[in-house]
Design an enzyme around this catalytic site. Structure first.
Site, PDB file in Angstrom:
ATOM      1  N   LEU A 257       9.041 -22.983 -70.326  1.00 36.98           N
ATOM      2  CA  LEU A 257       9.589 -23.011 -71.680  1.00 36.98           C
ATOM      3  C   LEU A 257       8.804 -22.071 -72.595  1.00 36.98           C
ATOM      4  CD1 LEU A 257      10.561 -26.707 -72.559  1.00 36.98           C
ATOM      5  CD2 LEU A 257      12.075 -24.753 -72.173  1.00 36.98           C
ATOM      6  N   CYS A 267      13.186 -11.507 -57.365  1.00 39.49           N
ATOM      7  CA  CYS A 267      13.927 -12.709 -56.946  1.00 39.49           C
ATOM      8  C   CYS A 267      14.927 -13.197 -57.993  1.00 39.49           C
ATOM      9  CB  CYS A 267      12.947 -13.824 -56.599  1.00 39.49           C
ATOM     10  SG  CYS A 267      12.017 -13.527 -55.089  1.00 39.49           S
TER      11      CYS A 267
END
Length: 440
Positions: A257, A267
């Site tokens: 966050l 990825c």
């Protein structure tokens, strides 16, 4: 046990070295003689903390070697790990499986006794079943295909391989030898299972979906807080304090966050795009349509930082000196694939600025991608006569910077904190113009 690992990139080299560390006799296989030569000399072709020590220790112990010979690999073992790359196709969202197919097509005809190919690569759901049929059509002996997805974090790859938070094994339960495969995998990971690492046995499709679903969730969480940070910027709220408050909720948690420049690397971006592409092929594109906005939010943060840099330079970047601290997509890595930091540096140069980039580990890789940028050998060198300094990768060397470190070298005391990793009060008290993402 005797094992082979096909592919000696980030995933394959790490897996090969760590399997040897667990006591197995491992042969790493790659078609690139240069990679094989480097690894055979105990040198990793990329930066990953702790990996080179594991590599050298197991080369010296005789448990690990590397080759370009497929016949040698097929003769060495009956258990073959597949760890080649699955990059995004050019001009498409879908994953490019040509390297995966190349391994199967080259290895399968050489298999002369019952064997198992265990996939580690991140692939679109349905790939494992297709590869099983492909391998069995080419082999002269029984071949099973299972899937054991990787969950490596760059910078923590050795730890994530030797002590993962879970092991997932996907099997074709309709195959008679499914239990045999499961037994082999449990034997390979016996030390991890004794250490109480959770082991989940699933069907092939579920195993394939675990990794891409995890990446999609993390990408969504990052883009969520970055979307909230845009609202914070419009209202004067502080996204870092807001994220702290959200993080105390056990259902949400504080990790991932951190508002800022967004995600990159080899990825998350390509995996969520491949997930969208595969869902579309299956007629379920509506189910993951939100991932398109996740991707959009992520890319929007990059243009936001470019706009902030222009504002810091009086409205135009033409002729400005811009220091960019960070090129890797994250700290403790030299990976610049889809790096937000390097992307921003390139865009700023296209706006007419003179850009000087410094990164502790990723300069060589950066030069290959953006040879026209200026590359500095230190923070001070990068910031020399800078009109604005951008901190875009949260290396400890950068987060530990103090205003007095840069005061003597910059032309203007202006800094943009693209990762919200600096103590903004300290910089403002020292007379600097500080700007963060989602912070007042």
């Amino acid at each position: 046990m005797r094992l082979t690992v096909f592919g000696t990139g980030y995933l394959g080299a790490t897996h090969a070295a760590c399997m040897a560390e667990l006591g197995h006799e491992v042969v790493g296989v790659d078609v690139d003689p240069g990679k094989v030569a480097k690894l055979s000399d105990g040198v990793t072709p990329f930066y990953e903390p702790g990996l080179e020590e594991v590599l050298r220790r197991n080369l010296d112990a005789g448990r690990l070697r590397f080759t370009t010979s497929y016949p040698e690999a097929a003769d060495h073992a009956d258990v073959h790990f597949l760890g080649v790359g699955t990059p995004q196709k050019k001009g498409e969202y879908a994953a490019d499986l040509k390297y995966v197919h190349a391994v199967i097509d080259s290895l399968a005809p050489l298999i002369e006794r019952p064997s198992v190919i265990i996939g580690k690569s991140t692939v679109p759901v349905g790939t494992a079943a297709e590869l099983g049929a492909r391998a069995r059509a080419a082999a002269t002996a029984e071949v099973e295909v299972a899937w054991n997805p990787e969950f490596l974090r760059e910078g923590f790859a050795v730890q994530d391989t030797l002590r993962p938070d879970r092991l997932v094994l996907g099997l074709d339960s309709a195959r008679e030898r499914a239990d045999w495969v499961a037994g082999l995998v449990r034997e390979i990971y016996a030390e991890l299972l004794e250490a109480q690492v959770p082991f989940l046995q699933t069907d092939l499709a579920t195993a394939e979906l675990v990794k891409v679903s995890a990446n999609a969730f993390l990408a969504t969480k990052i883009s969520f807080i970055n979307a909230v940070s845009e609202v914070c910027e419009a209202t004067g709220a502080d996204v870092t304090i807001l994220a702290d408050a959200l993080g105390y909720d056990a259902r949400i948690g504080r990790r991932f966050l951190n508002a800022g420049l967004g995600f990159g690397g080899g990825c998350l971006p390509k995996d969520i795009r491949a997930f969208m592409a595969r869902a579309g092929e299956l007629g379920a594109d509506h189910a993951v349509a939100f991932l398109r906005e996740v991707d959009n939010i992520n890319m929007r943060r990059r243009t936001k930082v470019v706009d902030m840099a222009a504002k810091a330079c009086g409205g135009s970047l033409l002729g400005a000196n811009v220091a960019v601290l960070g090129a890797a997509f994250k700290p403790e890595s030299d990976d610049v694939r889809d790096s937000p930091a390097l992307n921003v540096a390139g865009m700023i140069q296209l706006h007419g600025a003179v850009v000087s980039v410094y990164d502790p580990k990723a300069l060589e890789n950066s030069r290959r991608v953006f040879p026209t940028l200026n590359y500095a050998t230190s923070v001070a060198d990068a910031c020399d006569r800078a009109d604005v300094v951008l901190v875009l990768t949260e290396w400890k060397e950068f987060t530990a910077l103090r205003p007095e470190d840069l005061n003597p070298v910059v032309r203007s005391r202006s800094i943009i904190d693209g990762r919200n990793c600096l103590e903004r009060a300290r910089w403002r008290e020292a007379g600097w113009v500080y700007a963060g993402l989602g912070t007042p």
